[in-house]
Design a protein around this motif. Structure first.
Motif, PDB file in Angstrom:
ATOM      1  N   THR A  51       0.823  -1.201   0.000  1.00  0.00           N
ATOM      2  CA  THR A  51       0.000   0.000   0.000  1.00  0.00           C
ATOM      3  C   THR A  51       0.864   1.261   0.000  1.00  0.00           C
ATOM      4  OG1 THR A  51      -1.738  -1.166   1.199  1.00  0.00           O
ATOM      5  CG2 THR A  51      -1.824   1.243   1.227  1.00  0.00           C
ATOM      6  N   SER A  52       1.923   1.244   0.814  1.00  0.00           N
ATOM      7  CA  SER A  52       2.784   2.425   0.870  1.00  0.00           C
ATOM      8  C   SER A  52       3.531   2.627  -0.445  1.00  0.00           C
ATOM      9  CB  SER A  52       3.773   2.314   2.018  1.00  0.00           C
ATOM     10  OG  SER A  52       4.671   1.249   1.799  1.00  0.00           O
ATOM     11  N   ILE A  53       3.901   1.544  -1.115  1.00  0.00           N
ATOM     12  CA  ILE A  53       4.547   1.666  -2.415  1.00  0.00           C
ATOM     13  C   ILE A  53       3.576   2.180  -3.459  1.00  0.00           C
ATOM     14  CG2 ILE A  53       5.573   0.315  -4.300  1.00  0.00           C
ATOM     15  CD1 ILE A  53       6.856  -1.452  -2.126  1.00  0.00           C
ATOM     16  N   ALA A  54       2.325   1.710  -3.432  1.00  0.00           N
ATOM     17  CA  ALA A  54       1.316   2.132  -4.387  1.00  0.00           C
ATOM     18  C   ALA A  54       0.964   3.615  -4.215  1.00  0.00           C
ATOM     19  CB  ALA A  54       0.067   1.282  -4.262  1.00  0.00           C
ATOM     20  N   VAL A  55       0.960   4.084  -2.990  1.00  0.00           N
ATOM     21  CA  VAL A  55       0.593   5.476  -2.725  1.00  0.00           C
ATOM     22  C   VAL A  55       1.716   6.430  -3.095  1.00  0.00           C
ATOM     23  CG1 VAL A  55       0.066   7.109  -0.861  1.00  0.00           C
ATOM     24  CG2 VAL A  55      -1.070   4.892  -0.925  1.00  0.00           C
ATOM     25  N   SER A  56       2.936   6.026  -2.931  1.00  0.00           N
ATOM     26  CA  SER A  56       4.051   6.949  -3.185  1.00  0.00           C
ATOM     27  C   SER A  56       4.411   7.057  -4.646  1.00  0.00           C
ATOM     28  CB  SER A  56       5.296   6.494  -2.432  1.00  0.00           C
ATOM     29  OG  SER A  56       5.722   5.240  -2.887  1.00  0.00           O
TER      30      SER A  56
END
Length: 56
Positions: A51-56
């Motif tokens: 999720t953090s990779i997708a958001v950044s």
């Protein structure tokens, strides 16, 4: 708790020590529960990372 007094009149307080006991190894059901909890933790952390990779 017990207290001692040295020659200068200073007090030293000592706590009671708890009774020692040996740990017991987990039974088969507890081991399976630990394995399940570990797998859920890995999935949760993986989802957070993705999720953090997708958001950044």
């Amino acid at each position: 708790m017990y207290t001692t007094v040295n020659p200068e009149g200073q007090l030293n307080n000592y706590a009671n020590e708890p009774q020692m006991y040996y740990a017991q190894s987990p039974n088969q059901e507890q081991q399976q529960r630990y394995l399940f909890q570990g797998a859920m933790a890995v999935l949760f952390v993986t989802a957070l990372m993705l999720t953090s990779i997708a958001v950044s």
